[in-house]
Design an enzyme around this catalytic site. Structure first.
Site, PDB file in Angstrom:
ATOM      1  N   ASN A  17       0.830  -1.212   0.000  1.00  0.00           N
ATOM      2  CA  ASN A  17       0.000   0.000   0.000  1.00  0.00           C
ATOM      3  C   ASN A  17       0.859   1.255   0.000  1.00  0.00           C
ATOM      4  O   ASN A  17       0.541   2.223  -0.688  1.00  0.00           O
ATOM      5  CB  ASN A  17      -0.958  -0.010   1.194  1.00  0.00           C
ATOM      6  CG  ASN A  17      -2.170  -0.871   0.920  1.00  0.00           C
ATOM      7  OD1 ASN A  17      -3.065  -0.482   0.176  1.00  0.00           O
ATOM      8  ND2 ASN A  17      -2.179  -2.079   1.481  1.00  0.00           N
ATOM      9  N   MET A  95       0.688  -3.058  12.362  1.00  0.00           N
ATOM     10  CA  MET A  95      -0.002  -4.090  13.134  1.00  0.00           C
ATOM     11  C   MET A  95      -0.124  -3.741  14.615  1.00  0.00           C
ATOM     12  O   MET A  95       0.134  -4.568  15.486  1.00  0.00           O
ATOM     13  CB  MET A  95       0.711  -5.439  12.952  1.00  0.00           C
ATOM     14  CG  MET A  95       0.760  -5.896  11.509  1.00  0.00           C
ATOM     15  SD  MET A  95      -0.895  -6.024  10.768  1.00  0.00           S
ATOM     16  CE  MET A  95      -1.464  -7.532  11.546  1.00  0.00           C
ATOM     17  N   ASN A 112      -6.450   4.837   7.916  1.00  0.00           N
ATOM     18  CA  ASN A 112      -6.098   3.418   7.947  1.00  0.00           C
ATOM     19  C   ASN A 112      -6.784   2.727   6.783  1.00  0.00           C
ATOM     20  O   ASN A 112      -7.817   3.187   6.304  1.00  0.00           O
ATOM     21  CB  ASN A 112      -6.574   2.790   9.269  1.00  0.00           C
ATOM     22  CG  ASN A 112      -6.207   1.318   9.362  1.00  0.00           C
ATOM     23  OD1 ASN A 112      -5.073   0.932   9.070  1.00  0.00           O
ATOM     24  ND2 ASN A 112      -7.158   0.483   9.744  1.00  0.00           N
ATOM     25  N   HIS A 114      -8.338  -1.079   5.774  1.00  0.00           N
ATOM     26  CA  HIS A 114      -8.713  -2.365   6.363  1.00  0.00           C
ATOM     27  C   HIS A 114      -9.234  -3.268   5.240  1.00  0.00           C
ATOM     28  O   HIS A 114     -10.041  -2.829   4.418  1.00  0.00           O
ATOM     29  CB  HIS A 114      -9.802  -2.136   7.426  1.00  0.00           C
ATOM     30  CG  HIS A 114     -10.183  -3.402   8.120  1.00  0.00           C
ATOM     31  ND1 HIS A 114      -9.370  -4.009   9.051  1.00  0.00           N
ATOM     32  CD2 HIS A 114     -11.269  -4.206   7.975  1.00  0.00           C
ATOM     33  CE1 HIS A 114      -9.950  -5.124   9.458  1.00  0.00           C
ATOM     34  NE2 HIS A 114     -11.098  -5.265   8.825  1.00  0.00           N
TER      35      HIS A 114
HETATM   36  C1  GRF Z   1      -3.361  -4.801   3.855  1.00  0.00           C
HETATM   37  O1  GRF Z   1      -4.164  -5.870   3.443  1.00  0.00           O
HETATM   38  C2  GRF Z   1      -4.127  -3.835   4.707  1.00  0.00           C
HETATM   39  O2  GRF Z   1      -5.476  -3.766   4.384  1.00  0.00           O
HETATM   40  C3  GRF Z   1      -3.948  -4.392   6.083  1.00  0.00           C
HETATM   41  O3  GRF Z   1      -2.639  -4.907   6.114  1.00  0.00           O
HETATM   42  C4  GRF Z   1      -2.250  -5.252   4.786  1.00  0.00           C
HETATM   43  C5  GRF Z   1      -0.948  -4.528   4.514  1.00  0.00           C
HETATM   44  O4  GRF Z   1      -0.369  -4.903   3.305  1.00  0.00           O
HETATM   45  N1  GRF Z   1      -4.216  -3.376   7.070  1.00  0.00           N
HETATM   46  P1  GRF Z   1       0.883  -4.128   2.728  1.00  0.00           P
HETATM   47  O5  GRF Z   1       1.972  -4.174   3.798  1.00  0.00           O
HETATM   48  O6  GRF Z   1       0.469  -2.735   2.408  1.00  0.00           O
HETATM   49  O7  GRF Z   1       1.282  -4.914   1.519  1.00  0.00           O
END
Ligand code: GRF
Length: 216
Positions: A17, A95, A112, A114
């Protein structure tokens, strides 16, 4: 138009992301700057992604807690975000539960993502929760962070079909494709200064003189 977004990204893992946000900025489709990437996991891949784009990237211990950002750990994160001049915080696979100290430092400026269509399936591995429940659609949500867990006002949601032969892995991968559109889209809205939070609803104003979310 609001003040230019100076984004501090917090993540604990792969950082796909974060990558989508960096790519949107580099492609010119999001007028913002990522001023730092901070992680609580020493070898998280998100660090390498940031470094590859010349973005300051740091491991910062969130000790003494394991699942929340509070106390001394919280203080270290707030100081680093402020030192980098962040005016907006993006949680991208971070996390930990964030606590009031960070919320107070960046009021209505923490977002955030989700991997579920909230308010369904908050918490962990929500794509698996949706699959196990028998949902026909799943998706992702970008929301403002408030004092609850995955409860803040919703900015953007995108959905995907659940296929007959999906596994948790294939469904999560399909959701992530949408996440990588949803986060830049939500940040474009925030950057435009046209977002207003009215009760639980996020309203996108069309008028030029719209009241902005505080701090934008
Ligand atoms: C994503 O699926 C997000 O929705 C969740 O954690 C994951 C993070 O993925 N909160 P990345 O580290 O951005 O690949």
């Amino acid at each position: 138009m609001g003040q230019k977004l100076r984004i501090g990204i917090l993540g604990s893992g792969s950082g796909s992301n974060a990558q989508s946000i960096i790519d949107a900025i580099e492609a010119g489709s999001l007028d913002a700057e990522v001023v730092c990437v901070l992680t609580d996991v020493e070898d998280a891949h998100i660090l390498a992604r940031a470094a590859a784009h010349g973005i300051p990237a740091e491991f910062i211990s969130a000790a003494p807690y394991k699942t929340k950002l509070d106390g001394e750990g919280e203080r270290r994160y707030i100081e680093a975000l402020q030192a980098h001049g962040a005016n907006c915080v993006v949680l991208a696979g971070f996390m930990r539960i964030v606590k009031p100290g960070l919320l107070r430092a960046f009021p209505q400026r923490i977002l955030n993502i989700h991997p579920a269509l909230l308010p369904a399936f908050s918490g962990m591995a929500s794509w698996k929760q949706a699959l196990d429940y028998g949902c026909r659609v799943a998706g992702c949500t970008v929301h403002f962070v408030d004092e609850g867990t995955d409860t803040g006002p919703i900015i953007v949601q995108r959905c995907v079909p659940v296929e007959e032969d999906d596994t948790p892995k294939t469904l999560h991968a399909r959701i992530q494709v949408e996440e990588h559109q949803a986060y830049p889209e939500a940040l474009r809205l925030l950057a435009s200064g046209r977002l207003r939070v009215v009760g639980r609803r996020v309203v996108v104003d069309s008028s030029e003189d719209a009241t902005e979310v505080p701090g934008t």
